[in-house]
Motif scaffolding. Sequence first.
Motif, PDB file in Angstrom:
ATOM      1  N   GLY A 135       0.909  -1.276  -0.097  1.00 31.32           N
ATOM      2  CA  GLY A 135       0.017  -0.109   0.039  1.00 31.32           C
ATOM      3  C   GLY A 135       0.817   1.206   0.118  1.00 31.32           C
ATOM      4  O   GLY A 135       2.074   1.224   0.764  1.00 31.32           O
ATOM      5  N   LEU A 136       0.456   2.145  -0.890  1.00 28.70           N
ATOM      6  CA  LEU A 136       1.257   3.477  -0.973  1.00 28.70           C
ATOM      7  C   LEU A 136       0.576   4.710  -0.691  1.00 28.70           C
ATOM      8  O   LEU A 136      -0.667   4.727  -1.067  1.00 28.70           O
ATOM      9  N   GLY A 137       1.149   5.406   0.067  1.00 29.91           N
ATOM     10  CA  GLY A 137       0.729   7.009   0.225  1.00 29.91           C
ATOM     11  C   GLY A 137       1.604   8.044  -0.465  1.00 29.91           C
ATOM     12  O   GLY A 137       2.967   7.772  -0.844  1.00 29.91           O
ATOM     13  N   ARG A 138       0.903   9.376  -0.508  1.00 31.05           N
ATOM     14  CA  ARG A 138       2.036  10.223  -1.053  1.00 31.05           C
ATOM     15  C   ARG A 138       2.180  11.430  -0.062  1.00 31.05           C
ATOM     16  O   ARG A 138       2.985  12.288  -0.391  1.00 31.05           O
ATOM     17  N   ALA A 139       1.533  11.311   1.344  1.00 29.14           N
ATOM     18  CA  ALA A 139       2.048  12.140   2.207  1.00 29.14           C
ATOM     19  C   ALA A 139       3.206  11.747   2.763  1.00 29.14           C
ATOM     20  O   ALA A 139       3.606  10.605   2.699  1.00 29.14           O
ATOM     21  N   PRO A 140       3.951  12.633   3.562  1.00 29.91           N
ATOM     22  CA  PRO A 140       5.226  12.276   4.159  1.00 29.91           C
ATOM     23  C   PRO A 140       4.948  11.466   5.497  1.00 29.91           C
ATOM     24  O   PRO A 140       6.256  10.645   5.604  1.00 29.91           O
ATOM     25  N   GLY A 141       3.866  11.378   5.913  1.00 32.10           N
ATOM     26  CA  GLY A 141       3.803  10.477   7.352  1.00 32.10           C
ATOM     27  C   GLY A 141       4.575  11.282   8.341  1.00 32.10           C
ATOM     28  O   GLY A 141       4.905  10.431   9.391  1.00 32.10           O
ATOM     29  N   LEU A 212      -3.261   2.042  -3.694  1.00 33.93           N
ATOM     30  CA  LEU A 212      -3.300   3.363  -3.426  1.00 33.93           C
ATOM     31  C   LEU A 212      -4.048   3.701  -2.038  1.00 33.93           C
ATOM     32  O   LEU A 212      -5.126   3.398  -1.839  1.00 33.93           O
ATOM     33  N   LEU A 213      -3.190   4.450  -1.412  1.00 39.05           N
ATOM     34  CA  LEU A 213      -3.859   5.008  -0.100  1.00 39.05           C
ATOM     35  C   LEU A 213      -4.148   6.548  -0.037  1.00 39.05           C
ATOM     36  O   LEU A 213      -3.620   7.334  -0.889  1.00 39.05           O
ATOM     37  N   GLY A 214      -5.350   7.065   0.584  1.00 38.92           N
ATOM     38  CA  GLY A 214      -5.523   8.487   0.271  1.00 38.92           C
ATOM     39  C   GLY A 214      -6.686   8.897   1.405  1.00 38.92           C
ATOM     40  O   GLY A 214      -7.002   8.019   2.302  1.00 38.92           O
ATOM     41  N   SER A 215      -6.664  10.247   1.780  1.00 42.62           N
ATOM     42  CA  SER A 215      -7.551  10.936   2.597  1.00 42.62           C
ATOM     43  C   SER A 215      -8.217  12.137   1.917  1.00 42.62           C
ATOM     44  O   SER A 215      -8.789  12.888   2.598  1.00 42.62           O
ATOM     45  N   SER A 216      -8.167  12.073   0.729  1.00 40.57           N
ATOM     46  CA  SER A 216      -8.829  12.854  -0.266  1.00 40.57           C
ATOM     47  C   SER A 216      -9.128  12.327  -1.604  1.00 40.57           C
ATOM     48  O   SER A 216      -8.970  11.261  -1.729  1.00 40.57           O
ATOM     49  N   GLY A 217      -9.590  13.218  -2.503  1.00 37.42           N
ATOM     50  CA  GLY A 217      -9.813  12.711  -3.881  1.00 37.42           C
ATOM     51  C   GLY A 217      -8.553  12.597  -4.773  1.00 37.42           C
ATOM     52  O   GLY A 217      -8.931  11.780  -5.755  1.00 37.42           O
ATOM     53  N   PHE A 218      -7.498  12.912  -4.682  1.00 37.55           N
ATOM     54  CA  PHE A 218      -6.367  12.844  -5.571  1.00 37.55           C
ATOM     55  C   PHE A 218      -6.117  11.225  -5.693  1.00 37.55           C
ATOM     56  O   PHE A 218      -6.062  10.533  -6.962  1.00 37.55           O
ATOM     57  N   SER A 219      -5.567  10.438  -4.888  1.00 36.96           N
ATOM     58  CA  SER A 219      -5.404   9.241  -4.901  1.00 36.96           C
ATOM     59  C   SER A 219      -6.758   8.298  -5.248  1.00 36.96           C
ATOM     60  O   SER A 219      -6.668   7.201  -5.961  1.00 36.96           O
ATOM     61  N   PRO A 229      -6.889  -1.393  -6.467  1.00 38.01           N
ATOM     62  CA  PRO A 229      -7.714  -1.230  -5.235  1.00 38.01           C
ATOM     63  C   PRO A 229      -7.238  -0.015  -4.458  1.00 38.01           C
ATOM     64  O   PRO A 229      -6.083   0.642  -4.550  1.00 38.01           O
ATOM     65  N   PHE A 230      -8.076   0.563  -3.783  1.00 37.31           N
ATOM     66  CA  PHE A 230      -7.985   1.949  -2.830  1.00 37.31           C
ATOM     67  C   PHE A 230      -8.277   1.641  -1.530  1.00 37.31           C
ATOM     68  O   PHE A 230      -9.471   1.053  -1.189  1.00 37.31           O
TER      69      PHE A 230
END
Length: 378
Positions: A135-141, A212-219, A229-230
Amino acid sequence: MSGESDQTRGSEEANSESGDGIRGAALGSAPVPLSVLDLVTVGAGHTASGAVRTAVDIARTAERRGFHRYWVAEHHSMPGVASSSPAVLLAHLAAHTERIRLGSGGVMLPNHAPLVIAEQFGTLEAMAPGRVDLGLGRAPGTDGATAAALRRTERLHEGADDFPQQLAELTRFLDDSFPDGHPYAKIHAVPGPVQATSPGGVQSAHRPPLWLLGSSGFSARLAGSLGLPFAFAHHFSAANTVPALDLYRASFRPSEVLSEPYALIGVAALAAEEEHEARCQVLTGALSMVRLRTGRPGLVPSPEEAEAYRFNELERGFVDSWLGNVVHGTPDAVRQGLDELAKRTGADELMITANAHGGAARLRSYELIADAYGLPRG
């Protein structure tokens, strides 16, 4: 494993019936498959070593009770979260489990060279064939300064243009599919597919599925357009859950990975025998978040410390809002809350994160939730 029950074997077969390593099966009376997201939290008075031992206990309990997968998430510079190195943790967990899917929820792609991630998860796939998720995110964490230290640069690559490019590069390393003439065409992620094309080489057909992981609409939009899968972070972005899932489904294009959308949501949930006990436990996580949001990250406070803390008006508003999105209480109350959430969002899977001060409370919560749904006892 010798002596394993028919129920346990049945849950293993149900969890793998889709054959794609993504879709699970709902067991017992659960509305959808249930999974675990573990932040490997460290409480005041406890050690990181103890937190890792608890992670092993939770993973093994989740496996025994028929949870579909167990993920850990990348965080940095947070004393109360011992999951800065997902690949290292997952290797340890792979050695202590046999069937449950293990993965990252997630690895923060901009923090790492794609080749490094491909090598790490290729190694994990070799350790636990057919049960590793990436699972991949684009935020820095983490905060910006820590992200800069991780990446050895002051420019943080988190924009809409950078992430798809990084994702494409990672995918080509995982598939060993750079075209001739590409600067990386002769670079191979090992373990990986190149071993099958070497003289005498035999390589597993499996590679970790990408999420792909997300907390908004981009991902959500990107996952849909790529047919991946999301996973949505409902546990800290509840207001965006339904819009993001709707966007994912509307954007979805069938792929070799999935013929139709598959979305899980991360849910903060904690069950205890008594409602007051559950409230005391989740309050520790709320106080942790108050301190994190105000630049004072620390170990997870004890229930006694959390109860004694005097929240100011602004903090109280945050805590009330935060706890409003945490499903907590008796096992029956938690089951009802999870059922309602699954129905309201249409999520294909619920990934439960139980944040509390002590490992015993978190472990007990997963057992109680499993009992409430009649999951196999193993």
